[in-house]
Scaffold this motif. Structure first.
Motif, mmCIF file in Angstrom:
data_model
loop_
_atom_site.group_PDB
_atom_site.id
_atom_site.type_symbol
_atom_site.label_atom_id
_atom_site.label_comp_id
_atom_site.label_asym_id
_atom_site.label_seq_id
_atom_site.Cartn_x
_atom_site.Cartn_y
_atom_site.Cartn_z
ATOM 1 N N LEU A 33 0.806 -1.216 0.000
ATOM 2 C CA LEU A 33 0.000 0.000 0.000
ATOM 3 C C LEU A 33 0.842 1.270 0.000
ATOM 4 O O LEU A 33 0.315 2.371 0.110
ATOM 5 C CB LEU A 33 -0.930 0.004 1.214
ATOM 6 N N GLU A 89 -3.911 4.228 9.958
ATOM 7 C CA GLU A 89 -4.988 4.268 8.971
ATOM 8 C C GLU A 89 -4.892 3.104 7.996
ATOM 9 O O GLU A 89 -5.887 2.435 7.703
ATOM 10 C CB GLU A 89 -4.949 5.602 8.220
ATOM 11 N N LEU A 90 -3.698 2.842 7.481
ATOM 12 C CA LEU A 90 -3.529 1.739 6.541
ATOM 13 C C LEU A 90 -3.769 0.392 7.211
ATOM 14 O O LEU A 90 -4.454 -0.481 6.658
ATOM 15 C CB LEU A 90 -2.119 1.765 5.936
ATOM 16 N N ARG A 93 -7.783 0.430 9.076
ATOM 17 C CA ARG A 93 -8.917 0.771 8.217
ATOM 18 C C ARG A 93 -8.844 0.054 6.873
ATOM 19 O O ARG A 93 -9.862 -0.464 6.379
ATOM 20 C CB ARG A 93 -8.976 2.278 8.007
ATOM 21 N N GLU A 94 -7.653 -0.011 6.270
ATOM 22 C CA GLU A 94 -7.523 -0.587 4.944
ATOM 23 C C GLU A 94 -7.260 -2.095 4.975
ATOM 24 O O GLU A 94 -7.873 -2.847 4.228
ATOM 25 C CB GLU A 94 -6.390 0.114 4.187
#
Length: 375
Positions: A33, A89-90, A93-94
């Motif tokens: 990512l 966040e990665l 959430r991802e």
């Protein structure tokens, strides 16, 4: 507690649908990512994410209640632009796909004053979970700029001799104490805008709380406390200004983190820091890592946007080196890459976007400045 407004599948189905990844697989996904650098922090965070996933699976799929004291509260410390909140966040959430809330600590104040109450963190998590309290209880709360809650120490506040409210960081710190250790907590579903809606209760046993902050000056605080200050002829010259001259982009070592008294001197209630069972230090990004981030994250985004306009964006190697060097000099990490590029690319977009003509836009370095040239 079940939500009064269920809008999705049962929490068991949601948890069962989550992909089970090993810590190494989570770390590999981060690389896919576009996350670069911070190998030690990524390793610690990958284990944190894996344990979070296993806790909610044991609870909802195996029917095993979390053992007392197994909640994970982590504190991420490192210079600005080192990738702390981006990692959260990665990862959650991802990659994991659980409800995740990122909030700025400077938005909060003690109850009764202008600003959000700490309980609204749970309100945000509730919204992120589509107003399903059980699904929200599987989520992650990340409070950024956590170090901004630190304030000058007052012994009367520590000992409880002052009972009046204050709008300083101590008021928010006290509010966070309960949130980080409680088995259950109540929150206003409407963010406290009205008093007519009954407060909801949220099970806190599986929620992971992560605080992020640059903690500028903390290293100097810890080293100053370790140094025995002397007065008169025994004093060593130059020590008094050590903290003031501390660089922004410095790494807080494990030795500094072990100095719990330094957190109190820095401006935190010791009991609050004690709620964090994992302290993770982030290092300043080096030139090679910044170069990778520049290419894989910053430039690639702009290249796609230029391509949508029929333009090919090319960047000369000298420009890349200049941008990285500028970010290192300003000690702003990955954020400095976008800051240096934005004015030039905005000017190029202003001049060439919307005309529908295919062309190549090159970024070149001339007279120690970046210019956009159209071919």
């Amino acid at each position: 507690m079940p939500s009064a407004f269920p809008e999705g599948p049962p929490v068991q189905e949601r948890v069962a649908a989550l992909e089970v990844l090993s810590p190494q697989e989570i770390d590999a996904r981060l690389g896919d990512l576009g996350y670069r650098g911070q190998s030690e922090a990524r390793r610690a965070a990958s284990v944190l994410a894996y344990r979070h996933l296993r806790r909610i699976r044991r609870l909802y799929l195996e029917g095993l209640e979390p053992e007392p004291g197994t909640r994970e509260n982590a504190l991420f410390l490192g210079p600005t632009g080192s990738g702390k909140t981006f990692l959260v966040e990665l990862m959650f959430r991802e990659i994991l796909g659980v409800p995740t809330v990122l909030a700025d600590a400077t938005q909060f104040s003690e109850t009764g004053y202008v600003g959000d109450d700490v309980s609204t963190l749970l309100s945000r998590l509730y919204e992120a979970a589509e107003r399903d309290a059980a699904w929200a209880a599987c989520g992650v709360i990340c409070m950024d700029e956590f170090d901004k809650l630190a304030t000058s120490r007052s012994d009367s506040r520590f000992s409880g001799q002052q009972t009046t409210k204050d709008v300083s960081g101590f008021g928010v710190q006290r509010s966070l104490l309960h949130l980080l250790s409680a088995a259950q907590a109540t929150f206003p579903p409407d963010f406290g805008f009205t008093s007519r809606i009954r407060a909801e209760s949220l099970d806190m046993g599986c929620i992971t709380f992560i605080a992020c902050g640059a903690f500028s000056g903390f290293r100097g605080t810890a080293e100053t406390m370790a140094h025995v200050e002397r007065v008169g002829f025994g004093r060593e010259p130059g020590k008094g200004g050590q903290k003031d001259l501390e660089s922004i982009a410095t790494r807080i070592t494990e030795e500094h983190l072990e100095n719990t008294t330094a957190f109190a001197r820095y401006g935190f209630i010791p009991e609050l820091i004690g709620r964090f069972n994992r302290l993770v230090s982030f290092s300043p990004l080096d030139a090679a890592t910044l170069g990778d981030i520049l290419q894989d994250n910053v430039l690639r985004t702009w290249e796609r946007e230029f391509a949508h306009e029929g333009l090919q964006l090319t960047v000369e190697p000298a420009v890349r080196e200049w941008i990285v060097a500028r970010a290192l000099k300003r000690e702003t990490g990955a954020r400095g890459l976008r800051t240096a590029l934005a004015p030039v690319l905005e000017q190029a977009a202003y001049e060439h976007f919307g005309h529908g003509k295919a062309a190549t836009v090159r970024l070149v370095l001339k007279d120690d400045a970046v210019h956009a040239v159209r071919d």
